[in-house]
Design an enzyme around this catalytic site. Structure first.
Site, PDB file in Angstrom:
ATOM      1  N   GLU A  97      43.331  80.233  47.371  1.00 50.68           N
ATOM      2  CA  GLU A  97      43.326  80.109  45.911  1.00 50.68           C
ATOM      3  C   GLU A  97      42.088  80.740  45.329  1.00 50.68           C
ATOM      4  O   GLU A  97      42.142  81.384  44.266  1.00 50.68           O
ATOM      5  CB  GLU A  97      43.398  78.630  45.510  1.00 50.68           C
ATOM      6  CG  GLU A  97      43.578  78.381  44.017  1.00 50.68           C
ATOM      7  CD  GLU A  97      42.263  78.341  43.240  1.00 50.68           C
ATOM      8  OE1 GLU A  97      42.308  78.288  41.999  1.00 50.68           O
ATOM      9  OE2 GLU A  97      41.184  78.363  43.888  1.00 50.68           O
ATOM     10  N   GLU A  98      40.963  80.566  46.012  1.00 49.36           N
ATOM     11  CA  GLU A  98      39.707  81.082  45.502  1.00 49.36           C
ATOM     12  C   GLU A  98      39.659  82.611  45.509  1.00 49.36           C
ATOM     13  O   GLU A  98      38.757  83.207  44.928  1.00 49.36           O
ATOM     14  CB  GLU A  98      38.532  80.524  46.325  1.00 49.36           C
ATOM     15  CG  GLU A  98      38.361  79.010  46.256  1.00 49.36           C
ATOM     16  CD  GLU A  98      37.848  78.527  44.909  1.00 49.36           C
ATOM     17  OE1 GLU A  98      37.708  79.351  43.991  1.00 49.36           O
ATOM     18  OE2 GLU A  98      37.603  77.318  44.789  1.00 49.36           O
TER      19      GLU A  98
ATOM     20  N   HIS B 128      44.882  73.343  46.105  1.00 49.19           N
ATOM     21  CA  HIS B 128      44.388  74.352  47.044  1.00 49.19           C
ATOM     22  C   HIS B 128      43.416  73.724  48.024  1.00 49.19           C
ATOM     23  O   HIS B 128      42.554  72.913  47.661  1.00 49.19           O
ATOM     24  CB  HIS B 128      43.800  75.557  46.320  1.00 49.19           C
ATOM     25  CG  HIS B 128      42.472  75.382  45.673  1.00 49.19           C
ATOM     26  ND1 HIS B 128      41.285  75.584  46.330  1.00 49.19           N
ATOM     27  CD2 HIS B 128      42.126  75.068  44.398  1.00 49.19           C
ATOM     28  CE1 HIS B 128      40.275  75.400  45.506  1.00 49.19           C
ATOM     29  NE2 HIS B 128      40.753  75.080  44.321  1.00 49.19           N
TER      30      HIS B 128
ATOM     31  N   ASP C 152      43.562  70.171  40.754  1.00 47.83           N
ATOM     32  CA  ASP C 152      42.450  71.057  41.109  1.00 47.83           C
ATOM     33  C   ASP C 152      41.173  70.492  40.493  1.00 47.83           C
ATOM     34  O   ASP C 152      40.966  70.593  39.288  1.00 47.83           O
ATOM     35  CB  ASP C 152      42.749  72.456  40.557  1.00 47.83           C
ATOM     36  CG  ASP C 152      41.825  73.516  41.126  1.00 47.83           C
ATOM     37  OD1 ASP C 152      40.817  73.144  41.748  1.00 47.83           O
ATOM     38  OD2 ASP C 152      42.115  74.706  40.953  1.00 47.83           O
TER      39      ASP C 152
ATOM     40  N   ASP D 129      35.879  70.819  44.664  1.00 49.26           N
ATOM     41  CA  ASP D 129      36.724  71.998  44.449  1.00 49.26           C
ATOM     42  C   ASP D 129      37.074  72.643  45.770  1.00 49.26           C
ATOM     43  O   ASP D 129      36.370  73.523  46.246  1.00 49.26           O
ATOM     44  CB  ASP D 129      35.969  72.987  43.548  1.00 49.26           C
ATOM     45  CG  ASP D 129      36.773  74.233  43.246  1.00 49.26           C
ATOM     46  OD1 ASP D 129      38.002  74.192  43.415  1.00 49.26           O
ATOM     47  OD2 ASP D 129      36.171  75.245  42.852  1.00 49.26           O
TER      48      ASP D 129
ATOM     49  N   HIS E  38      31.204  75.575  42.612  1.00 43.28           N
ATOM     50  CA  HIS E  38      31.092  76.794  43.421  1.00 43.28           C
ATOM     51  C   HIS E  38      29.698  76.977  44.006  1.00 43.28           C
ATOM     52  O   HIS E  38      29.226  78.110  44.150  1.00 43.28           O
ATOM     53  CB  HIS E  38      31.483  78.030  42.608  1.00 43.28           C
ATOM     54  CG  HIS E  38      32.957  78.227  42.511  1.00 43.28           C
ATOM     55  ND1 HIS E  38      33.529  79.328  41.949  1.00 43.28           N
ATOM     56  CD2 HIS E  38      33.979  77.438  42.912  1.00 43.28           C
ATOM     57  CE1 HIS E  38      34.850  79.223  42.001  1.00 43.28           C
ATOM     58  NE2 HIS E  38      35.142  78.087  42.578  1.00 43.28           N
TER      59      HIS E  38
END
Length: 524
Positions: A332-333, A287, A364, A299, A464
């Protein structure tokens, strides 16, 4: 020499999107020292076909792509999230590199609902909390609510289900949650089901606490007005909330969550090799989007950059029997929207093209700072999979594990949970595998002994967050994983025999396939 491997718990709480189904996985447990076995692959005959790219797809080259993604984030408000200019410029960069390497690129557009958190306050007297709003949560009233706590009859807070594979009684049967804040445990059903069940029981909000170490950063899977406003907390925080409630059943909690959703459009970027049999396609995906909170370099800039460099190097290879298709997934998130759209489009409009996909490999987060070298556990040698594992997936796993064994690189199993962009593929019977260096799971002492790093800390301490930048990437892990990705792509471009029984055609390697076309709709 074959490298023995210590298959320890790598509790993967990966990206937000994959947590929609996260509650289905059992808690990870440590496993004993084991040896891996070969899958019947003719290693002596075939292994040299992956050697070239394992030397060319290096961490250094992949890191150069990450530098470009970091610059893009810096110029666009510090992130590359879906629906932003940062995502658009990230896609443009990928497309430029691919075109220079000789690929044709395509964008596949799809609708998406963007989620914007405006304010969050959750206060429980005597308990220190760092709650995380669930993506697609509804909002409380403008001034929030002050209310007591309520626990369901069954701790996981799931609704009734007559599914033979996972039957479940109604967690809220006989419990009056009207106007109260529900406290439920992760597990047994998706987060969205928990938020909806709490909302239907009348709860004014729901606090979901983790059932394993680490923060709980999840998604409800899509907007629904019936959800109770939902946040995630750690297992430790959850235990403290329950203890406070037991000590004082009249305890009052402040819960204020303000969020908005907006309808928008995003897209996947797709490209495929000019050579190779387009009746037997290998897919690699990662992603491209990040979260709003930071640049998203580990990420998932790392996975995106690694398959980009793999595409560049594979374009130079004249010995390709099978077409290789690359996908940079959007949104994707926001609950795996791009990959789900891609597969759903094939199911609805071109199921024969779906059947031509021999295997899907997912990447990922492959540069976590406190990393482990994780391979999706398709053979369930360490973790029982909470999903159906398609035939051929274990053979795909062994492409990576045999490579690591051959290079004397230790590795561990990572749960085959379906919690990332391979979910839609395995749901439709396509064999899958992938690599993962870890998110918010806590490194064990056993993992520290194997890979170094710091036991007791998250595998990615900036998961994140705003700190997920270039400095967050472990270059050693990135190099190990990038070389393995290059190896696997070249190996499968030559032969998928171990996965689906299709033998390599040595006469095809210097020619073209049966034509072009990505086998999907939605491009423009």
């Amino acid at each position: 020499m074959r490298t023995k491997l210590l298959s320890t718990a790598v509790a993967t709480t990966a990206v937000t999107g994959l947590l929609a189904a996260a509650s289905l996985a059992p808690a990870a447990t440590a496993a004993p020292l084991v040896e891996t076995g070969r899958s019947g692959w003719d290693w002596d005959r075939d292994k040299h076909h992956g050697k070239y790219l394992s030397k060319k797809v290096t961490g250094k080259r992949v890191f150069e792509h990450l530098e470009e993604l970091q610059e893009i984030a810096d110029e666009n408000g510090g992130n590359r999230a879906a629906g932003t200019e940062g995502y658009e410029e990230s896609a443009e960069y990928v497309e430029r590199v691919l075109r220079r390497a000789g690929y044709e690129t395509e964008r596949q557009y799809f609708p998406v609902t963007l989620f914007d958190l405006e304010d969050l306050t959750v206060e429980v007297p005597g308990v220190e909390l760092e709650p995380i709003a669930m993506t697609y949560s509804t909002s409380t009233p403008d001034d929030g609510v002050v209310a007591g706590l309520v626990e369901p009859a069954i701790a996981d807070g799931c609704p009734a289900s007559d599914d033979p594979a996972a039957p479940h009684e109604d967690s809220w049967a006989g419990v009056d949650a009207t106007g109260l804040i529900a406290v439920v445990q992760r597990g047994s059903c998706p987060f969205g089901a928990k938020a909806l069940a709490a909302g239907e029981a009348g709860a004014a909000g729901v606090i979901i606490y983790n059932n394993a170490d680490g923060a709980l950063n999840g998604t409800l899977g899509g907007a629904n007005e019936g959800y109770a406003p939902a946040v995630g907390v750690t297992a430790t925080e959850g235990a403290a909330i329950l203890a406070a409630h037991e000590a004082d059943p009249s305890l009052q909690v402040t819960f204020d969550l303000q969020a908005t959703t907006t309808d928008a459009e995003s897209f996947n970027v797709l490209a495929e090799t000019r050579r190779g049999d387009d009746e037997n396609v290998v897919m690699l995906g990662a992603h491209l989007d990040g979260v709003d909170e930071g640049p998203g370099i580990n990420d998932n800039g790392t996975g995106s950059a690694a398959i980009l460099e793999t595409a560049v190097q594979l374009a130079k290879d004249k010995r390709i029997n099978n077409q290789v298709r690359f996908a940079w997934w959007g949104a994707e998130e926001l609950s795996l929207v791009g990959s789900n759209h891609y597969v759903a489009d094939l199911v609805e409009n071109d199921p024969e093209e779906l059947e031509k996909i021999a295997a899907y490999l997912n990447f990922d987060m492959i540069g976590s700072p406190n990393y482990t070298i994780g391979v999706y556990d398709a053979d369930e040698s360490t973790f029982d999979a909470p999903v159906t594992v398609p035939d051929g997936s274990a053979a795909a796993e062994e492409i990576f594990t045999d490579y690591f064994d051959d290079t004397e690189q230790p590795w561990v199993d990572s749960p085959f949970s379906g919690r990332s962009d391979y979910q839609a593929f395995i749901n439709n019977g396509i064999p899958a595998s992938g690599l993962f260096t870890g998110a918010d799971a806590i490194k064990t002492e056993a993992e520290q002994a194997i890979f170094g790093g710091v036991a007791g800390e998250q595998l990615d301490q900036n998961y994140h967050g705003p700190g997920d930048d270039l400095d967050n990437v472990n270059k050693e892990a990135l190099d190990i994983m990038s070389r393995a990705i290059g190896h696997a792509a070249q190996q499968l471009a030559y032969s998928t025999e171990a996965i689906n029984g299709v033998e390599p055609d040595d006469d095809r390697g210097h020619g073209h396939g049966h034509g072009r076309g990505h086998g999907h709709g939605g491009g423009r």
